[in-house]
Design a protein around this motif. Structure first.
Motif, PDB file in Angstrom:
ATOM      1  N   LEU A 463      -3.628 -14.169  23.203  1.00 12.60           N
ATOM      2  CA  LEU A 463      -3.456 -15.478  23.834  1.00 12.60           C
ATOM      3  C   LEU A 463      -1.981 -15.845  23.932  1.00 12.60           C
ATOM      4  N   GLU A 464      -1.209 -15.584  22.869  1.00  9.06           N
ATOM      5  CA  GLU A 464       0.214 -15.927  22.893  1.00  9.06           C
ATOM      6  C   GLU A 464       0.955 -15.137  23.969  1.00  9.06           C
ATOM      7  N   ARG A 465       0.622 -13.855  24.100  1.00 14.75           N
ATOM      8  CA  ARG A 465       1.311 -13.033  25.089  1.00 14.75           C
ATOM      9  C   ARG A 465       0.885 -13.427  26.500  1.00 14.75           C
ATOM     10  N   GLY A 466      -0.367 -13.789  26.662  1.00 13.34           N
ATOM     11  CA  GLY A 466      -0.835 -14.250  27.965  1.00 13.34           C
ATOM     12  C   GLY A 466      -0.145 -15.524  28.398  1.00 13.34           C
ATOM     13  N   LYS A 467      -0.003 -16.446  27.458  1.00 14.00           N
ATOM     14  CA  LYS A 467       0.681 -17.701  27.787  1.00 14.00           C
ATOM     15  C   LYS A 467       2.130 -17.441  28.197  1.00 14.00           C
ATOM     16  N   ARG A 468       2.773 -16.496  27.498  1.00 13.32           N
ATOM     17  CA  ARG A 468       4.157 -16.196  27.826  1.00 13.32           C
ATOM     18  C   ARG A 468       4.247 -15.626  29.248  1.00 13.32           C
ATOM     19  N   ALA A 469       3.324 -14.770  29.617  1.00  9.12           N
ATOM     20  CA  ALA A 469       3.325 -14.202  30.975  1.00  9.12           C
ATOM     21  C   ALA A 469       3.041 -15.282  32.011  1.00  9.12           C
ATOM     22  N   ALA A 470       2.112 -16.175  31.710  1.00  8.00           N
ATOM     23  CA  ALA A 470       1.758 -17.214  32.668  1.00  8.00           C
ATOM     24  C   ALA A 470       2.891 -18.206  32.864  1.00  8.00           C
ATOM     25  N   ARG A 471       3.645 -18.484  31.779  1.00  9.05           N
ATOM     26  CA  ARG A 471       4.810 -19.368  31.932  1.00  9.05           C
ATOM     27  C   ARG A 471       5.868 -18.716  32.823  1.00  9.05           C
ATOM     28  N   ALA A 472       6.028 -17.402  32.671  1.00  2.00           N
ATOM     29  CA  ALA A 472       7.030 -16.711  33.464  1.00  2.00           C
ATOM     30  C   ALA A 472       6.626 -16.632  34.935  1.00  2.00           C
ATOM     31  N   LEU A 473       5.323 -16.536  35.204  1.00  3.30           N
ATOM     32  CA  LEU A 473       4.814 -16.442  36.576  1.00  3.30           C
ATOM     33  C   LEU A 473       3.949 -17.656  36.861  1.00  3.30           C
ATOM     34  N   ARG A 474       4.581 -18.804  36.924  1.00  4.63           N
ATOM     35  CA  ARG A 474       3.827 -20.060  37.018  1.00  4.63           C
ATOM     36  C   ARG A 474       2.930 -20.118  38.255  1.00  4.63           C
ATOM     37  N   GLU A 475       3.360 -19.460  39.332  1.00  4.77           N
ATOM     38  CA  GLU A 475       2.569 -19.553  40.558  1.00  4.77           C
ATOM     39  C   GLU A 475       1.198 -18.895  40.406  1.00  4.77           C
ATOM     40  N   VAL A 476       1.056 -18.001  39.441  1.00  4.67           N
ATOM     41  CA  VAL A 476      -0.258 -17.386  39.195  1.00  4.67           C
ATOM     42  C   VAL A 476      -0.635 -17.545  37.719  1.00  4.67           C
ATOM     43  N   GLY A 477      -0.219 -18.645  37.116  1.00  9.63           N
ATOM     44  CA  GLY A 477      -0.549 -18.876  35.709  1.00  9.63           C
ATOM     45  C   GLY A 477      -2.033 -18.986  35.469  1.00  9.63           C
ATOM     46  N   GLN A 478      -2.749 -19.653  36.401  1.00 12.27           N
ATOM     47  CA  GLN A 478      -4.191 -19.819  36.198  1.00 12.27           C
ATOM     48  C   GLN A 478      -4.946 -18.504  36.252  1.00 12.27           C
ATOM     49  N   PRO A 479      -4.726 -17.645  37.284  1.00 18.47           N
ATOM     50  CA  PRO A 479      -5.448 -16.357  37.257  1.00 18.47           C
ATOM     51  C   PRO A 479      -5.067 -15.488  36.066  1.00 18.47           C
ATOM     52  N   ILE A 480      -3.806 -15.560  35.598  1.00 20.78           N
ATOM     53  CA  ILE A 480      -3.437 -14.789  34.403  1.00 20.78           C
ATOM     54  C   ILE A 480      -4.249 -15.268  33.213  1.00 20.78           C
ATOM     55  N   MET A 481      -4.432 -16.594  33.086  1.00 23.82           N
ATOM     56  CA  MET A 481      -5.221 -17.111  31.963  1.00 23.82           C
ATOM     57  C   MET A 481      -6.703 -16.805  32.116  1.00 23.82           C
ATOM     58  N   THR A 482      -7.177 -16.742  33.364  1.00 22.70           N
ATOM     59  CA  THR A 482      -8.573 -16.344  33.587  1.00 22.70           C
ATOM     60  C   THR A 482      -8.796 -14.929  33.065  1.00 22.70           C
TER      61      THR A 482
END
Length: 532
Positions: A463-482
């Motif tokens: 979860l922590e690594r996913g959040k870090r990736a989603a913050r870096a790619l905000r335009e696709v943060g939701q699909p990364i978290m999905t």
């Protein structure tokens, strides 16, 4: 009083939880359960009532497996929804407002006291339309539009049963067709001795009304079946409820509830399985219910005309439900099932704090999060070699021979296609052929984040690594978290993701891939991520 500002101080250092507790697309009897002590949510609700926090409803039982068969499904936007329930008699139910604060890592399920009436949150809902023309419906299961991340808050209004025992005895048996068509199902594999035991119990209790029959069976199960979480699987070919009642004589919540529902249905009393959490422990200092992972629970709902669905608690480890008027029925003796061993009362239950027990106040500070979960993702990403993007081809100088020129261009196009396919295989598929669709989507996100320079630490959780990736790619943060949520569910939840969840993860990866391609075309091959 801001619950959120106090709650999270006590949670620092706890591993993030994410699970759809007893809330998948099906519920299978069998095997041990292993629930921890960590907090999954806090609920601000008026004290004095007995609550359950429900997410899912199951109606069909077959071969030890419960499933849900809704006749409709709806997507609801951020405006939320107000449901119209079948009418009940005045005083049988009460509207109660609750506020939920999610503290598990991520949750797809939405919880509320039954029966949910109003919620302002993007959700997907399964329901049965009782009357499509008027919109009257019976809600079954709710999923959040996007995962509810740690710190998410939402409010609901529910119509909670407050009917007294005396009132429920007088409701009669005038069940509507939408109830009898669905909630009296008993599969042929249910044994005759299970049906006979139901008859023996109600005869011994002299139970005449549906309410008294339900109380008689509830009491019998609490007195004669010992609570145990470490059950093995039923023997191959054995009907699980029969095995539990007549041989094992031990159970946890799903077995208790299954036995009560099947026995009631065999007597013509409509009943169904509800899943979610028991109410947890009330904290009188901070004035909210603290709900832990160990409170994950299933229970029984019985239908009463003019009163709706009413909860019953056959699990011996839970405190009994006290109605507003104490039961006037005679005590229920323990009948002896014919042609089977005598089931002597041996409940070795360790009750999960009864409703009157008080929790120790939590030491709760730091700031918290807003109402609608906005993706603050954090997938687990594994570094891989960074393939250099293909540079634009420089065509050779003009040639005099037109045919030779054409052949050179065709060769270049073939080479480019082959190189593109090879690069795609190297970037996306190399080493991932044995992973599940969800595992592949997650690994691709991980590789992409690594190539873009997202700082990933070996000790980080998924979860922590996913959040870090989603913050870096905000335009696709939701699909990364999905993708991250599906991956965590696949790895750690007590169920296997279904095909729909796999397709959802693959679709989310395609959105991420398009965004990554766009970045490459714009020359944005690195991202800047603030350390968190």
């Amino acid at each position: 009083m801001d619950i959120a500002n106090r709650l999270f101080g006590s949670l620092e250092g706890q591993a993030p939880l994410t699970a759809n507790y007893f809330g998948g697309s099906e519920l299978q009897l069998g095997g041990p359960i292993n629930l921890r002590d960590q907090i999954v949510m806090a609920v601000d609700a008026p004290p004095g009532l007995r609550y359950y926090w429900k997410s899912s409803t199951f109606d069909t039982y077959q071969n030890g497996r419960w499933t849900t068969t809704p006749n409709a499904e709806q997507q609801v936007g951020s405006g939320g929804i107000a449901l119209i329930h079948p009418p009940v008699q005045a005083g049988a139910r009460r509207e109660v407002t609750q506020r939920f604060i999610i503290t598990m890592g991520a949750s797809r399920l939405v919880y509320a006291a039954p029966q949910l009436k109003t919620i302002r949150l993007p959700i997907r809902i399964q329901l049965d339309f009782v009357n499509r023309g008027s919109g009257v419906s019976d809600p079954l299961t709710f999923w959040a539009g996007e995962p509810l991340l740690r710190g998410a808050q939402y409010s609901v209004i529910s119509s909670v049963s407050v009917a007294s025992a005396d009132f429920l005895r007088r409701t009669g048996t005038g069940y509507p067709a939408w109830v009898t068509n669905k909630y009296l199902q008993v599969p042929p594999e249910v044994t005759q001795r299970t049906r006979d035991l139901a008859q023996q119990i109600v005869r011994a209790a002299n139970a005449q009304t549906p309410y008294d029959k339900a109380k008689a069976i509830e009491t019998w199960l609490r007195q004669n079946i010992a609570y145990r979480e470490t059950l093995g699987n039923p023997p191959v070919g054995r009907e699980p409820v029969d095995w539990m009642l007549f041989e094992r004589r031990e159970a946890y919540c799903t077995y208790y509830a299954s036995a009560m529902i099947i026995m009631l249905r065999s007597l013509g009393v409509p009943a169904r399985m509800a899943a979610g959490f028991s109410q947890g422990v009330y904290d009188p200092v901070n004035q909210y219910f603290v709900v832990r992972e160990r409170d994950a629970h299933t229970w029984v709902e019985v239908y009463f005309p003019n009163a709706g669905w009413v909860e019953f608690e056959p699990t011996a480890a839970q405190s009994v439900i006290n109605r507003t008027e104490i039961d006037q029925a005679p005590p229920t003796p323990t009948p002896l099932p014919t042609a089977t061993p005598t089931l002597t009362p041996t409940p070795t239950a360790t009750p999960t704090q009864p409703s009157g027990e008080v929790a120790q106040p939590l030491q709760l500070p730091p700031p918290v999060i807003s109402v609608t979960p906005s993706p603050t993702p954090s997938p687990t990403l594994t570094p891989t070699p960074t393939p250099t993007p293909l540079s634009p081809l420089e065509l050779p100088p003009p040639v005099t021979d037109f045919l030779g020129n054409l052949l050179i261009v065709a060769a270049i196009i073939a080479l480019l296609s082959f190189g593109g396919v090879t690069a795609l295989w190297w970037i996306e598929y190399r080493g991932l052929d044995r992973l599940s669709p969800i595992g592949r989507a997650y690994a691709r996100v991980e590789r992409s984040a690594q190539r873009l320079g997202v700082p990933l630490r070996d000790g980080d959780t998924a979860l922590e690594r996913g959040k870090r990736a989603a913050r870096a790619l905000r335009e696709v943060g939701q699909p990364i978290m999905t993708i991250t949520d599906a991956y965590i569910t696949e790895r750690y939840a007590p169920r296997t993701p279904d095909v729909a969840e796999e397709k959802q993860a693959e679709s989310a990866w395609r959105r991420v891939r398009r965004a990554l391609l766009g970045r490459w075309l714009r020359g944005k091959n690195k991202v800047t991520t603030p350390e968190s």
